[in-house]
Design an enzyme around this catalytic site. Structure first.
Site, short mmCIF file in Angstrom:
data_model
loop_
_atom_site.label_atom_id
_atom_site.label_comp_id
_atom_site.label_asym_id
_atom_site.label_seq_id
_atom_site.Cartn_x
_atom_site.Cartn_y
_atom_site.Cartn_z
N HIS A 235 1.52 -0.80 -0.14
CA HIS A 235 -0.11 -0.30 -0.09
C HIS A 235 0.68 1.20 0.44
O HIS A 235 1.93 1.24 0.92
CB HIS A 235 -0.73 0.39 1.18
CG HIS A 235 -1.86 -1.15 1.88
ND1 HIS A 235 -3.15 -1.31 0.88
CD2 HIS A 235 -1.66 -2.42 1.77
CE1 HIS A 235 -4.08 -1.33 1.22
NE2 HIS A 235 -3.49 -2.50 2.14
N HIS B 29 -3.11 -1.17 12.99
CA HIS B 29 -2.02 0.12 12.57
C HIS B 29 -2.11 0.62 14.04
O HIS B 29 -3.38 0.79 14.38
CB HIS B 29 -1.53 0.90 11.43
CG HIS B 29 -3.39 1.68 11.12
ND1 HIS B 29 -3.83 1.05 10.26
CD2 HIS B 29 -3.62 2.94 11.39
CE1 HIS B 29 -5.54 1.29 10.56
NE2 HIS B 29 -4.89 2.60 11.07
N GLU C 70 -7.56 9.42 14.06
CA GLU C 70 -8.33 9.27 13.22
C GLU C 70 -9.71 9.31 13.04
O GLU C 70 -10.20 7.87 13.93
CB GLU C 70 -7.74 7.81 12.44
CG GLU C 70 -6.67 8.04 11.94
CD GLU C 70 -6.23 6.42 11.38
OE1 GLU C 70 -7.18 5.42 11.64
OE2 GLU C 70 -4.87 6.34 11.55
N TYR D 56 -17.59 0.22 3.67
CA TYR D 56 -16.30 -0.03 3.93
C TYR D 56 -15.39 -1.12 4.20
O TYR D 56 -15.91 -1.81 4.86
CB TYR D 56 -15.66 1.22 5.06
CG TYR D 56 -14.47 1.39 5.46
CD1 TYR D 56 -13.00 2.80 4.22
CD2 TYR D 56 -13.82 1.05 6.82
CE1 TYR D 56 -12.28 2.35 4.92
CE2 TYR D 56 -12.25 1.18 6.80
CZ TYR D 56 -12.03 2.11 6.09
OH TYR D 56 -10.30 1.96 6.49
N HIS E 272 -10.85 6.92 16.32
CA HIS E 272 -9.49 5.58 16.55
C HIS E 272 -8.95 7.03 16.72
O HIS E 272 -7.64 7.59 16.12
CB HIS E 272 -8.99 4.39 15.71
CG HIS E 272 -9.62 3.95 15.36
ND1 HIS E 272 -10.33 3.58 13.45
CD2 HIS E 272 -10.83 3.03 15.80
CE1 HIS E 272 -11.23 2.78 13.92
NE2 HIS E 272 -11.39 2.65 14.56
N HIS F 71 -6.24 0.07 16.14
CA HIS F 71 -6.92 -0.69 15.63
C HIS F 71 -6.96 -1.21 13.99
O HIS F 71 -5.77 -0.95 13.43
CB HIS F 71 -8.31 0.75 14.98
CG HIS F 71 -8.19 1.88 14.17
ND1 HIS F 71 -6.38 2.37 14.61
CD2 HIS F 71 -7.86 2.16 13.21
CE1 HIS F 71 -6.18 3.27 13.90
NE2 HIS F 71 -7.19 3.06 12.76
FE LIG Z 1 -6.49 3.74 10.71
#
Ligand SMILES: [Fe+2]
Length: 447
Positions: free
Chosen positions: A294, A332, A338, A347, A362, A368
């Site tokens: 990613h 992560h 976030e 999602y 988060h 999470h």
């Molecule tokens: Fe995140």
């Protein structure tokens, strides 16, 4: 065409171009040629200026607009505190590292735009121009046509999730539909009508700095949110000096109201770089990996902010083609808080529980991402080219600030999912086995 297929057709025309210096006049000859403060403005108008940055701000951040109006906006009765204000300026926020998720928030059928804003999370305060506040709006009523609202506390980013906003600003009209975002700068007065009934969405009040486009670096000069696709209202005015108008202002978290006997929509022409604007997220030019792994999610940034207080990223429909890669977001922890919302659809890191009109938070360094079912599905998926996010639009607000939660977010709304953490990540069990490894750092593994 890479635009959203709106069910509500556009009804206004716009100027285009993010951050540029624009001018608009509803009557020909309104704007003075080459100067801003002529001794006698055209048509007997008054000259007024609104400054959105310090006079000596760097050229790239200098924002002000000259207005030519029928009556100066200073001509109103004194402001008085609104006793029924829903704003809670002195509320103590609760700071917690616990991961949070909320079901879709209810629409407040009786409230208009001004009275429907509910603080959900924030940090800092308007009086010292620090931090940011996230709100949920959920209104069922149009504002009284002879009323306007402005915030002295910050620039407002609006992320509409349901319904349509017909926003009449001092500088002209904006029609905002789901998948469109808009920004109303600090101090700009506006009225919100709801032509298709109740509305719901998310808003960000930026207490310091202003919203900007992110730098593009190696991407080059095109991509992400292109400057051309931002739309700015054209001048439009009322000539009404016979009726009473209400001016609402959010000032250091408190709502005030003043009355005046002339329309606040009396600007016949304007020129400057301080104005509201809107943007269709469907126009976002998305980038991603075409080999493996990613890129950082910053590749989805739509709007940044000049003092890096908050960034808006949108997870637009896109192709995933990465080979030998766990394709949903990896697990992560992040130095940024976030806050996520969902405009429509689903999602890809959540199988359930995260719905349009709901939200997650988060906070800074709170661990999470994928729930156990999404993780299982992704590790067993066949890695063919895959279109994700079709028919959906999720967004994230990233901020370096530790966010505190309001009582409304925690309890009053009744929408907080009390078992979010337990149901999402506790089902994750060890998969580890050292069988066959033989040794660790040169030493035999003891069984
Ligand atoms: Fe995140």
């Amino acid at each position: 065409m890479p635009t959203t297929k709106f069910t509500t057709p556009e009804k206004y025309t716009y100027l285009t171009g993010f951050g540029g210096y624009h001018e608009s006049e509803a009557l020909p000859g309104t704007l003075p040629e080459a100067q801003s403060t002529p001794q006698k403005p055209s048509y007997g108008l008054y000259t007024e200026r609104i400054s959105g940055s310090s006079f000596v701000a760097a050229r790239s951040e200098n924002r002000h607009t000259w207005l030519y109006r029928i009556v100066p906006s200073a001509a109103h009765a004194p402001f008085e505190c609104e006793p029924n204000s829903l704003q809670l300026p002195d509320e103590k926020l609760l700071f917690t590292p616990t991961q949070m998720r909320w079901d879709p928030f209810d629409v407040n059928e009786k409230a208009d735009w001004v009275h429907s804003m509910q603080l959900i999370a924030g940090a800092g305060e308007p009086s010292t121009r620090s931090g940011v506040a996230y709100h949920i709006f959920s209104a069922g009523q149009s504002m009284e046509p002879r009323s306007v609202y402005y915030s002295a506390d910050g620039d407002l980013l609006v992320i509409l999730q349901q319904g349509v906003l017909d926003i009449r600003t001092e500088l002209g009209y904006l029609l905002v539909r789901p998948n469109e975002i808009c920004v109303i700068p600090r101090g700009i007065r506006y009225n919100v009508a709801l032509p298709e009934g109740p509305v719901r969405g998310y808003s960000v009040e930026l207490h310091q700095g202003s919203f900007t486009l992110p730098e593009l670096g190696p991407i080059g000069s095109n991509g992400l949110a292109n400057a051309r696709d931002f739309q700015i209202p054209k001048s439009s005015f009322d000539e009404d000096t016979d009726n009473e108008y209400q001016i609402y202002v959010k000032f250091n978290g408190q709502l005030f109201k003043a009355l005046q006997d002339h329309s606040p929509f009396d600007i016949v022409g304007w020129h400057g770089a301080y104005y509201p604007y809107k943007y269709d997220l469907g126009r976002f030019l998305t980038f991603g990996s075409v080999s493996y792994d990613h890129p950082d999610p910053s590749i989805f940034t739509v709007l940044s902010s000049s003092e890096k207080i908050v960034e808006l990223a949108a997870f637009t429909p896109r192709w995933l083609t990465m080979e030998d890669t766990f394709r949903p977001p990896y697990y992560h922890r992040n130095t940024m808080s976030e806050y996520m919302g969902l405009i429509t659809g689903g999602y890809d890191a959540r199988t359930k529980g995260f719905l349009p009109g709901g939200a997650t938070l988060h906070n800074v360094m709170s661990a999470h991402d994928p729930d156990s079912e999404s993780h299982h599905a992704a590790t067993h998926a066949e890695l063919t080219p895959q279109k994700v996010g079709e028919g959906s639009m999720a967004f994230i607000l990233e901020s370096p600030l530790i966010l505190g939660l309001s009582q409304w977010a925690l309890e009053t709304s009744g929408k907080r999912q009390l078992h979010y953490n337990a149901s999402t990540w506790l089902p994750l069990k060890p998969r580890f086995s050292s069988k066959g490894a033989g040794e660790m750092n040169g030493h035999p593994i003891e069984k």
